[in-house]
Design an enzyme around this catalytic site. Structure first.
Site, PDB file in Angstrom:
ATOM      1  N   HIS A 382       0.824  -1.208   0.000  1.00  0.00           N
ATOM      2  CA  HIS A 382       0.000   0.000   0.000  1.00  0.00           C
ATOM      3  C   HIS A 382       0.859   1.259   0.000  1.00  0.00           C
ATOM      4  O   HIS A 382       0.686   2.152  -0.843  1.00  0.00           O
ATOM      5  CB  HIS A 382      -0.906  -0.020   1.232  1.00  0.00           C
ATOM      6  CG  HIS A 382      -1.822   1.153   1.349  1.00  0.00           C
ATOM      7  ND1 HIS A 382      -3.143   1.111   0.962  1.00  0.00           N
ATOM      8  CD2 HIS A 382      -1.620   2.426   1.808  1.00  0.00           C
ATOM      9  CE1 HIS A 382      -3.710   2.284   1.176  1.00  0.00           C
ATOM     10  NE2 HIS A 382      -2.806   3.105   1.688  1.00  0.00           N
ATOM     11  N   GLU A 383       1.783   1.343   0.938  1.00  0.00           N
ATOM     12  CA  GLU A 383       2.597   2.561   1.061  1.00  0.00           C
ATOM     13  C   GLU A 383       3.534   2.740  -0.127  1.00  0.00           C
ATOM     14  O   GLU A 383       3.814   3.872  -0.541  1.00  0.00           O
ATOM     15  CB  GLU A 383       3.385   2.549   2.375  1.00  0.00           C
ATOM     16  CG  GLU A 383       2.521   2.539   3.638  1.00  0.00           C
ATOM     17  CD  GLU A 383       1.540   3.700   3.708  1.00  0.00           C
ATOM     18  OE1 GLU A 383       1.769   4.739   3.040  1.00  0.00           O
ATOM     19  OE2 GLU A 383       0.524   3.566   4.409  1.00  0.00           O
ATOM     20  N   HIS A 386       1.683   4.507  -2.871  1.00  0.00           N
ATOM     21  CA  HIS A 386       1.765   5.964  -2.698  1.00  0.00           C
ATOM     22  C   HIS A 386       3.129   6.489  -3.153  1.00  0.00           C
ATOM     23  O   HIS A 386       3.220   7.502  -3.860  1.00  0.00           O
ATOM     24  CB  HIS A 386       1.585   6.330  -1.223  1.00  0.00           C
ATOM     25  CG  HIS A 386       0.184   6.221  -0.723  1.00  0.00           C
ATOM     26  ND1 HIS A 386      -0.873   6.870  -1.319  1.00  0.00           N
ATOM     27  CD2 HIS A 386      -0.335   5.563   0.347  1.00  0.00           C
ATOM     28  CE1 HIS A 386      -1.985   6.602  -0.654  1.00  0.00           C
ATOM     29  NE2 HIS A 386      -1.685   5.806   0.351  1.00  0.00           N
ATOM     30  N   HIS A 389       3.567   6.497  -6.932  1.00  0.00           N
ATOM     31  CA  HIS A 389       2.741   7.560  -7.512  1.00  0.00           C
ATOM     32  C   HIS A 389       3.472   8.897  -7.393  1.00  0.00           C
ATOM     33  O   HIS A 389       3.576   9.662  -8.363  1.00  0.00           O
ATOM     34  CB  HIS A 389       1.394   7.610  -6.779  1.00  0.00           C
ATOM     35  CG  HIS A 389       0.352   8.420  -7.475  1.00  0.00           C
ATOM     36  ND1 HIS A 389      -0.959   8.489  -7.048  1.00  0.00           N
ATOM     37  CD2 HIS A 389       0.408   9.219  -8.579  1.00  0.00           C
ATOM     38  CE1 HIS A 389      -1.656   9.270  -7.844  1.00  0.00           C
ATOM     39  NE2 HIS A 389      -0.848   9.740  -8.782  1.00  0.00           N
TER      40      HIS A 389
END
Length: 590
Positions: A382-383, A386, A389
């Site tokens: 998940h991190e 980020h 991105h």
């Protein structure tokens, strides 16, 4: 464990942001000097040369202040007990306030220019880094009032923004949920322990925690209703005086997101609500109950197969699951894992939880508190979603356009989670596969269905006030109960307390925010499936990652093949939920 007891290879290296305190001081001086200079442009933003100089200076100050604030805060997050970094953080925060005050005149002055002038600047090659800024000013200009009216509204914020603070004070300080007995111990019920108790396999414990929690809101429901109604009235007031059609129209306009997306979401969920009912029927069957209760919604229906992954095995698993994203993405993951972008383990004084953060001009960083459970592996994926991105956007765009909007902020992280989940499901069997499928279904229930239920409530409450309805506790509870009946009544007991649930949702004081969780998972499902079905979609996804804030967020999603203005997009997510549900049903037969 103390921080100095952890091997350096598991700690991030913040020297890429600032080498040492001497360099930190040099950036601080850049900001100090910039603040003095930025004030000199006040009242003079009426020609190209001056405006360009002002905006470029403003950007350079912004980049420098990011560095000093991010470095100080991340050093404090390593160990909050180190006073040196407490002091640096405080110093950075104070100069950020000074900077905001000194530069606050820029937008109000530019808004006074004619649309023709603003359009010319937006299309001028010399202003190419600032074109999105001018576009936003042009969009907002029709809703800007006279200077005296704007000043009056600005002063009103000192008291109209107090509704969230009032609720938070009640919710985090004053409310008492009581003491309950768990495993022979008396434990104070808090928001944190409540979440833990609701996942317990002890049904009586779940019921007691639920009734204590909701009973506390019931006792104060008139006070909470008054606070919430005040927040709704504030939203409707500002929308009306600025010339918007409604509060939701203002909220969507400010995000530059078409209002039709909100409508598509709620209507698509409504159309497919039977899928949620089917899932609840399966939950009831697996748990062995004649009727579900609301306190049965969070306990796992399949026990997790215990896995403990050491960090190196977890990173290999994440890399393997994300292979469909291509070689350059894989190389970036290797760089993140090997070049000290990540702070892995918990230590005394370290901030809890996880995040990805950083500043422009430097690769992003990730903070973890890794323990080795399966959930922590998902957190890594998940991190890093980020982080990638941010990396792609920052590498492709100037500072002024690199930052992406909240509307798309959770898409990349959720894409990574879904790719990891699908990889694990594909390679699992038996109880482990059933657990992973149930995990995916619960992700849908809590993120797509539940957040849409909240989004519907916000729409109902604001629309009712705009039509002249009094937002009493009785009205709000009645409307929420109708909603909850639509989502859950077919399989769930009426406990008499669920009507008060709206009163405990803090996100309602950040109005029209929750729908973004639902559109986020919808977008991520479409993108992840597109990538797995055809590798050609990887390039369009990377283009999406590289567009930052250079276009309206819903248009950026279209680059990745997600058109939320088309209801069929939501059908893809619903079909995913249905397929997953059918697969779990098949595995649990007999």
């Amino acid at each position: 464990m103390l921080r100095n007891e952890i091997d350096d290879k598991y700690k991030w290296d913040l020297c890429d942001i600032v080498k040492d305190e001497k360099e930190w001081d040099s950036y601080y001086k850049i900001v100090e000097n910039g603040i003095k200079k930025i004030g000199e442009f006040s009242g003079k933003l009426n020609n190209k040369k001056t405006i360009l100089e002002c905006l470029n200076l403003n950007s350079s100050i912004g980049e420098a202040i990011e560095r000093i604030y991010v470095f100080a805060k991340m050093k404090m997050d390593e160990d909050s007990e180190v006073s040196k970094y407490q002091a640096l953080t405080d110093k950075a925060e104070r100069i950020l306030v000074d900077y905001s005050a000194e530069s606050s005149y820029i937008t109000p002055e530019l808004i006074k220019l004619s649309n023709e002038q603003l359009n010319n600047f937006a299309n001028d090659i010399d202003f190419k880094n600032h074109s999105c800024y001018f576009d936003s000013i042009i969009r907002e200009k029709s809703h800007i009032l006279s200077e005296s009216e704007e000043k009056l509204l600005s002063n009103m914020h000192t008291f109209t923004d107090n509704f969230r603070a009032a609720f938070n004070m009640f919710d985090n300080v004053d409310v008492d949920f009581g003491i309950i007995k768990a495993n022979g111990e008396k434990i104070k019920l808090t928001h944190g322990t409540y979440s833990m108790f609701l996942q317990s396999d002890d049904r009586n414990l779940r019921k007691t925690a639920y009734k204590n929690m909701f009973g506390a809101y019931k006792k104060m429901i008139n006070t909470i209703a008054s606070i919430y109604a005040g927040n709704v009235k504030k939203n409707c007031f500002y929308a009306k005086v600025r010339g918007y059609q409604s509060a939701i129209n203002k909220a969507m306009f400010n995000e530059n997101v078409p209002e039709i997306i909100y409508k598509n979401l709620t209507e698509s969920v409504d159309k497919n609500i039977k899928l949620l009912h089917d899932y609840l029927s399966l939950r009831k069957k697996v748990l062995g109950y004649s009727k579900l209760a609301m306190w049965d919604m969070h306990t796992p229906i399949v026990n997790e197969v215990e896995h403990l992954y050491n960090y190196e095995d977890a990173t290999k698993l994440v890399k393997e699951a994300l292979k469909p994203l291509g070689e350059d993405y894989a190389k970036l993951l290797d760089t993140a894992f090997n070049d000290k972008w990540i702070d892995v383990y918990e230590n005394k004084g370290k901030r809890s939880g996880a995040y990805s953060w950083g500043c422009y001009g430097v690769h992003p960083y990730v903070l973890l508190n890794y323990t080795g459970v399966t959930h922590d592996v998902f957190t890594i994926a998940h991190e890093l979603g980020h982080a990638m991105h941010t990396y792609y956007s920052n590498s492709s765009l100037p500072y002024e356009k690199a930052g992406y909007e909240i509307f798309v902020a959770e898409v990349a992280s959720t894409v990574n989670e879904i790719l990891l989940l699908k990889y694990l499901i594909k390679n699992a069997s038996g109880n482990e596969k059933k657990y992973l499928l149930s995990y995916y279904l619960d992700m849908f229930r809590t993120t797509l269905f539940r957040q849409t239920q909240f989004a519907e409530f916000e729409m109902i409450s604001h629309s009712a006030y705009e039509k002249g309805e009094a937002l009493t506790a009785e009205f709000l509870c009645s409307e929420y109960k109708k909603l909850n009946d639509k989502y859950y009544k077919s399989t769930t007991l009426d406990d008499g307390l669920i009507q008060y649930e709206w009163a405990r949702i803090p996100h309602f004081y950040n109005s029209f925010y929750v729908y973004k969780y639902a559109t986020g998972i919808t977008s991520a499902v479409v993108i992840a499936n597109g990538i797995l079905n055809d590798s050609k979609n990887v390039e369009s996804y990377k283009k999406f990652l590289s567009l930052g804030g250079s276009m309206p967020p819903s248009e950026i999603l279209k680059v990745a093949g997600v058109n939320l203005e088309n209801k069929k997009t939501f059908d893809i997510a619903m079909q995913e939920f249905k397929n997953t549900l059918n697969e779990l049903k098949e595995l649990t037969r007999g």
